[in-house]
Design a protein around this motif. Structure first.
Motif, PDB file in Angstrom:
ATOM      1  N   GLN A   1       0.823  -1.213   0.000  1.00 53.45           N
ATOM      2  CA  GLN A   1       0.000   0.000   0.000  1.00 53.45           C
ATOM      3  C   GLN A   1       0.859   1.266   0.000  1.00 53.45           C
ATOM      4  O   GLN A   1       0.511   2.260  -0.635  1.00 53.45           O
ATOM      5  CB  GLN A   1      -0.953   0.003   1.194  1.00 53.45           C
ATOM      6  N   GLU A   2       1.997   1.207   0.695  1.00 47.97           N
ATOM      7  CA  GLU A   2       2.884   2.370   0.719  1.00 47.97           C
ATOM      8  C   GLU A   2       3.422   2.660  -0.682  1.00 47.97           C
ATOM      9  O   GLU A   2       3.488   3.825  -1.093  1.00 47.97           O
ATOM     10  CB  GLU A   2       4.042   2.123   1.684  1.00 47.97           C
ATOM     11  N   ASP A   3       3.792   1.610  -1.412  1.00 50.26           N
ATOM     12  CA  ASP A   3       4.279   1.803  -2.786  1.00 50.26           C
ATOM     13  C   ASP A   3       3.220   2.468  -3.659  1.00 50.26           C
ATOM     14  O   ASP A   3       3.521   3.376  -4.436  1.00 50.26           O
ATOM     15  CB  ASP A   3       4.698   0.463  -3.412  1.00 50.26           C
ATOM     16  N   GLU A   4       1.971   2.026  -3.529  1.00 49.62           N
ATOM     17  CA  GLU A   4       0.880   2.628  -4.303  1.00 49.62           C
ATOM     18  C   GLU A   4       0.702   4.103  -3.949  1.00 49.62           C
ATOM     19  O   GLU A   4       0.536   4.956  -4.825  1.00 49.62           O
ATOM     20  CB  GLU A   4      -0.428   1.879  -4.056  1.00 49.62           C
ATOM     21  N   LEU A   5       0.733   4.408  -2.652  1.00 51.18           N
ATOM     22  CA  LEU A   5       0.556   5.793  -2.217  1.00 51.18           C
ATOM     23  C   LEU A   5       1.729   6.674  -2.655  1.00 51.18           C
ATOM     24  O   LEU A   5       1.529   7.825  -3.061  1.00 51.18           O
ATOM     25  CB  LEU A   5       0.380   5.853  -0.700  1.00 51.18           C
ATOM     26  N   LEU A   6       2.940   6.143  -2.594  1.00 56.53           N
ATOM     27  CA  LEU A   6       4.101   6.918  -3.027  1.00 56.53           C
ATOM     28  C   LEU A   6       4.061   7.184  -4.532  1.00 56.53           C
ATOM     29  O   LEU A   6       4.468   8.254  -4.986  1.00 56.53           O
ATOM     30  CB  LEU A   6       5.394   6.219  -2.622  1.00 56.53           C
ATOM     31  N   ASP A   7       3.546   6.213  -5.291  1.00 61.75           N
ATOM     32  CA  ASP A   7       3.371   6.443  -6.732  1.00 61.75           C
ATOM     33  C   ASP A   7       2.375   7.576  -6.972  1.00 61.75           C
ATOM     34  O   ASP A   7       2.598   8.445  -7.815  1.00 61.75           O
ATOM     35  CB  ASP A   7       2.892   5.172  -7.436  1.00 61.75           C
ATOM     36  N   ARG A   8       1.259   7.549  -6.239  1.00 63.19           N
ATOM     37  CA  ARG A   8       0.261   8.619  -6.359  1.00 63.19           C
ATOM     38  C   ARG A   8       0.849   9.967  -5.969  1.00 63.19           C
ATOM     39  O   ARG A   8       0.600  10.979  -6.624  1.00 63.19           O
ATOM     40  CB  ARG A   8      -0.942   8.331  -5.463  1.00 63.19           C
ATOM     41  N   LEU A   9       1.650   9.983  -4.904  1.00 65.22           N
ATOM     42  CA  LEU A   9       2.264  11.228  -4.452  1.00 65.22           C
ATOM     43  C   LEU A   9       3.205  11.776  -5.524  1.00 65.22           C
ATOM     44  O   LEU A   9       3.189  12.972  -5.830  1.00 65.22           O
ATOM     45  CB  LEU A   9       3.025  11.001  -3.142  1.00 65.22           C
ATOM     46  N   GLU A  10       3.992  10.896  -6.117  1.00 66.43           N
ATOM     47  CA  GLU A  10       4.917  11.327  -7.168  1.00 66.43           C
ATOM     48  C   GLU A  10       4.163  11.916  -8.360  1.00 66.43           C
ATOM     49  O   GLU A  10       4.520  12.971  -8.879  1.00 66.43           O
ATOM     50  CB  GLU A  10       5.767  10.149  -7.629  1.00 66.43           C
ATOM     51  N   ILE A  11       3.090  11.256  -8.765  1.00 65.38           N
ATOM     52  CA  ILE A  11       2.283  11.759  -9.882  1.00 65.38           C
ATOM     53  C   ILE A  11       1.663  13.102  -9.526  1.00 65.38           C
ATOM     54  O   ILE A  11       1.669  14.040 -10.323  1.00 65.38           O
ATOM     55  CB  ILE A  11       1.195  10.732 -10.266  1.00 65.38           C
ATOM     56  N   GLY A  12       1.132  13.213  -8.322  1.00 66.01           N
ATOM     57  CA  GLY A  12       0.506  14.460  -7.891  1.00 66.01           C
ATOM     58  C   GLY A  12       1.486  15.611  -7.829  1.00 66.01           C
ATOM     59  O   GLY A  12       1.180  16.727  -8.234  1.00 66.01           O
ATOM     60  N   LEU A  13       2.685  15.344  -7.332  1.00 65.35           N
ATOM     61  CA  LEU A  13       3.686  16.400  -7.249  1.00 65.35           C
ATOM     62  C   LEU A  13       4.187  16.792  -8.632  1.00 65.35           C
ATOM     63  O   LEU A  13       4.421  17.968  -8.911  1.00 65.35           O
ATOM     64  CB  LEU A  13       4.859  15.952  -6.368  1.00 65.35           C
ATOM     65  N   ARG A  14       4.339  15.800  -9.501  1.00 67.26           N
ATOM     66  CA  ARG A  14       4.816  16.077 -10.859  1.00 67.26           C
ATOM     67  C   ARG A  14       3.783  16.892 -11.633  1.00 67.26           C
ATOM     68  O   ARG A  14       4.121  17.795 -12.390  1.00 67.26           O
ATOM     69  CB  ARG A  14       5.090  14.765 -11.586  1.00 67.26           C
TER      70      ARG A  14
END
Length: 87
Positions: free
Chosen positions: A63-76
């Motif tokens: 779940q952390e990997d999924e959330l970190l992917d979302r965070l990266e996309i959101g920040l980008r």
């Protein structure tokens, strides 16, 4: 579109309006999904669930990997209204 085109498309105005509304709702849902503040709050909740023993290490990592992917996309994409700062 000219006047004749507008008159011919008039019966479809409710459908076009409905499609516009649906697209607006989807855009807002996507903005919230990738909002860095939202993702950070979910990461904090996930960590609490791990510490309380509600989930195991393997589930936490997934779940952390999924959330970190979302965070990266959101920040980008700059999806957050607060530019990545917490509320």
């Amino acid at each position: 579109m000219g006047l004749i085109g507008e008159v011919l498309m008039l019966p479809f105005a409710p459908v076009r309006g409905g499609l516009w509304a649906v697209s607006q709702v989807l855009a807002e849902a996507e903005r919230l999904y990738y909002d860095p503040a939202t993702v950070r709050a979910e990461l904090a909740l996930l960590e609490q669930r791990l510490e309380s023993g509600e989930i195991g290490e393997e589930e936490f990592d997934r779940q952390e990997d999924e959330l970190l992917d979302r965070l990266e996309i959101g920040l980008r994409a700059g999806a957050g209204t607060d530019n990545g700062t917490t509320r």
